[in-house]
Scaffold this motif. Structure first.
Motif, short mmCIF file in Angstrom:
data_model
loop_
_atom_site.label_atom_id
_atom_site.label_comp_id
_atom_site.label_asym_id
_atom_site.label_seq_id
_atom_site.Cartn_x
_atom_site.Cartn_y
_atom_site.Cartn_z
N GLN A 25 16.15 22.40 5.97
CA GLN A 25 16.58 21.10 6.26
C GLN A 25 15.74 20.55 7.27
O GLN A 25 15.60 20.86 8.38
N ASP A 28 18.49 14.45 7.08
CA ASP A 28 19.22 14.38 5.83
C ASP A 28 18.58 14.86 4.45
O ASP A 28 18.72 14.53 3.30
N ASN A 74 26.46 19.86 -0.25
CA ASN A 74 26.40 20.81 0.73
C ASN A 74 25.90 22.23 0.52
O ASN A 74 25.27 22.89 0.98
N GLU A 75 26.11 22.49 -1.03
CA GLU A 75 25.62 23.78 -1.59
C GLU A 75 25.18 23.40 -2.69
O GLU A 75 25.62 23.01 -3.74
N SER A 93 22.51 26.06 1.29
CA SER A 93 23.77 25.46 1.74
C SER A 93 23.54 25.04 3.32
O SER A 93 22.58 25.42 3.96
N THR A 94 24.30 23.83 3.52
CA THR A 94 24.14 23.40 4.79
C THR A 94 25.83 22.96 5.34
O THR A 94 26.30 22.56 4.64
N ASP A 95 25.86 22.75 6.47
CA ASP A 95 26.94 22.34 7.22
C ASP A 95 27.11 20.78 7.52
O ASP A 95 28.18 20.16 8.07
N THR A 96 25.73 20.34 7.14
CA THR A 96 25.64 18.65 7.48
C THR A 96 26.63 17.85 6.79
O THR A 96 26.60 18.30 5.44
N LYS A 97 27.36 16.90 7.20
CA LYS A 97 28.12 15.92 6.35
C LYS A 97 27.19 15.09 5.79
O LYS A 97 26.37 14.41 6.09
N ILE A 98 27.31 14.94 4.56
CA ILE A 98 26.61 14.29 3.49
C ILE A 98 27.13 13.00 3.33
O ILE A 98 28.38 12.75 3.07
#
Length: 129
Positions: A25, A28, A74-75, A93-98
């Motif tokens: 990542q 964004d 996110n995934e 997967s990421t924990d970032t708010k999309i």
């Protein structure tokens, strides 16, 4: 001894057709790097972003085997197709708010027409006085 050498040669030849895919990542964006055995980049390879068995984005890798796509979920799974049965699918997967931008063209057209009507309405009122 000959059998051992043949087994080792078979193992090396199997790795010659492997495709390696890595994703990371960058803000964004997700950066996807793909290459074949021996660090040969996977040039102009198809990259599909798959979520719930649907392709939500696709792109092609550049000359260095790198593709950069905006995060839309996110995934998701990343499928890189290097042609001739060379493909690799990995999960990301990421924990970032999309945040997905509003690409609704109809609302942009409506707002533009309202702005034009307001401008000409104000000009009409000024000229009328």
């Amino acid at each position: 001894m000959i059998r051992l050498i043949l087994i080792l040669l078979c193992g090396v030849s199997l790795q010659a057709h492997s495709l390696k895919v890595f994703a990371s990542q960058d803000g964004d964006f997700v950066v996807i790097k793909s290459y074949f055995y021996g660090n040969s980049p996977c040039r102009n390879c198809n990259v599909d972003i798959i979520k719930d068995d649907k392709i939500i984005q696709n792109a092609k890798t550049d000359e260095n085997g790198v593709a950069r796509l905006k995060l839309m979920a996110n995934e998701f799974d990343i499928l890189v197709d290097g042609s001739l049965a060379h493909e690799k699918r990995i999960s990301f997967s990421t924990d970032t708010k999309i945040t997905i931008e509003d690409d609704n063209q109809i609302s942009k057209i409506i707002y533009s027409l309202i702005a034009i009507i307001l401008i000409f309405g104000i000009l009409y009122l000024i000229k009328r006085k």
